[in-house]
Scaffold this active site. Structure first.
Site: not given
Lengths: 296, 296
Positions: A82, A168
């Site tokens: 996905h 991040h």
């Protein structure tokens, strides 16, 4: 009855049971939030969590589970079918009761700020919360996925709406948005000719000049030998169930075919069905407070 | 969601504010019971209290308010236009959600026993809780009112179902029953000819060969110059709203008249409207648990 908002965050972990449990536990421990569903997929390596409650509590549950996912998921090591850009990939807010879309957009912005400031994760606003039209569609926000966005985030057109202009190091980025409740609705035809279902699907779906908030296709239910118009209603307040039903009925009649039944797959907000009753009974000034259970 | 029962006790006091407040306070102080309405009528000298909650809590509130009424109301001094047999005149239980009529009948019997034993008041079971067909209709139970029943209570055919075979010296007797929720439903016609509304009312009401659970009459809305079929649906699970609507539509068409609108007066259980949506959308196997709010 209180205001109700639904939230359906998607986390990039669908295999490690302990990590999934720890993330979901962050939702469970918020008072006033009701966990409705947890669905993990190993090949997608992704978990979809559905919960509901008052706006502030739902936002808190979303933040806490996002923070936990940032601790437990390392996007540098993540693989799965996905598309995804971060440990907490997407967080949509959905109005359910006595809440406007504007309130959900405001809630999404509050959460996005909190994620950016406290977790140091870049955040992109999408759908009704998008700050520019090009970020309305999630696939555009997610283009290139984690790996691609990591390289392109410094480009002006790909900089986040909140937070640092870099991924991040482990949690990547997160998309936060607001959208309407999606109703999965199927209408079964009294024919085994799937071409009729396909033609009708084309008349009602937005892509072909039909209703704005309707996605539809014709499929064959092999076990029943029945052709079906399979529909996603992406905004039942804009295009209601009864209008789609009546249009399919009228288009089917053109082929001498009847509707033999319909079904809602999964959940839907009560208002979507009250709108149906209101339409067919031709109500004059019906107030939802007249529903006994709504006074509790 | 929990089981829900509604209770609508009628008290023979509609004038003294302090007595009414003290009785209603007994309902309010039961946890898990939601007070929906208090309606006092001075000429009837009667107060109708409506509350809802889980079965055990509702029964407790009914008992406590009945006990308080027995303390505060003296039937020997009571006058008023409305027929009555006791301080707490009638206590009907009404199934609202996930509760059967049989459960409401059982609840009524439990309450009746408690009133008889703890308060020493004779109790008559009526409607769905009647122990004999002649007590099904409340007017038959209440025949002769407090004064008449006081004299006739010793007759075999008038002895109570529970409790002493004599009236309570001040509180009289009480009728406890179970019945369906009554929906007040009006259908407005595109005509100012009230004779058409009257004819249609006659075709749908039980008394004239129509639907079993329908009371109806034709009236004129003078301010709108609109004829209306005014309906009491005394059991929407037996005769649903959509069936009455469709029959009125068909009968009106016979006079070349359309339905221009309809309205529910006051409250109705959500199920009554879900049944409407279910009918018109031709649902296959819809489950009430699919309603999002029902999962809270």
């Amino acid at each position: 009855m209180p205001k109700l908002v639904e939230c359906v965050p998607n986390f990039s972990e669908g295999r490690r049971r302990d990590a999934i449990d720890a993330i979901v536990a962050e939702v469970r421990r918020v008072e006033g939030v009701k966990l409705l569903n947890v669905q993990s997929d190993a090949s997608h390596n992704r978990t979809v969590v559905t919960f509901i409650g008052e706006p502030a509590a739902v936002k808190q549950a979303a933040f806490q589970s996002c923070a936990k996912a940032a601790q437990l998921i390392d996007m540098e090591k993540h693989t799965g079918e996905h598309p995804r850009i971060g440990a907490t990939d997407v967080i949509p807010f959905i109005p359910v009761k006595d809440v406007t879309m504007e309130e959900c957009v405001a809630l999404a912005n509050e959460l996005a700020q909190e994620i950016a400031q406290k977790l140091d994760i870049p955040v992109y606003m999408y759908e009704a919360a998008a700050k520019t039209p090009v970020r309305k569609n999630l696939p555009d926000v997610r283009k290139g996925q984690y790996e691609g966005l990591k390289a392109e985030i410094v480009k002006p057109e790909r900089q986040p709406d909140y937070g640092p202009v870099r991924m991040h190091p482990t949690a990547g980025a997160t998309a936060v948005g607001a959208r309407q409740f999606l109703i999965a609705y199927n209408i079964n035809l009294g024919t085994s000719d799937v071409s009729i279902a396909k033609k009708i699907a084309n008349t009602i779906r937005e892509a072909r000049g039909g209703y704005k908030y309707v996605r539809a296709m014709g499929v064959m239910l092999e076990d029943r030998n029945v052709a079906q118009v399979s529909i996603n209603m992406v905004d039942y307040t804009g295009t209601p169930l009864f209008r789609v039903f009546e249009t399919v009925k009228s288009e089917a009649a053109r082929y001498g075919v009847n509707i033999i039944g319909s079904e809602v797959v999964g959940l839907l907000p009560m208002q979507a069905l009250l709108d149906v009753a209101d339409f067919y009974l031709r109500f004059e000034g019906f107030d939802r407070k007249q529903v006994l259970e709504d006074n509790l």
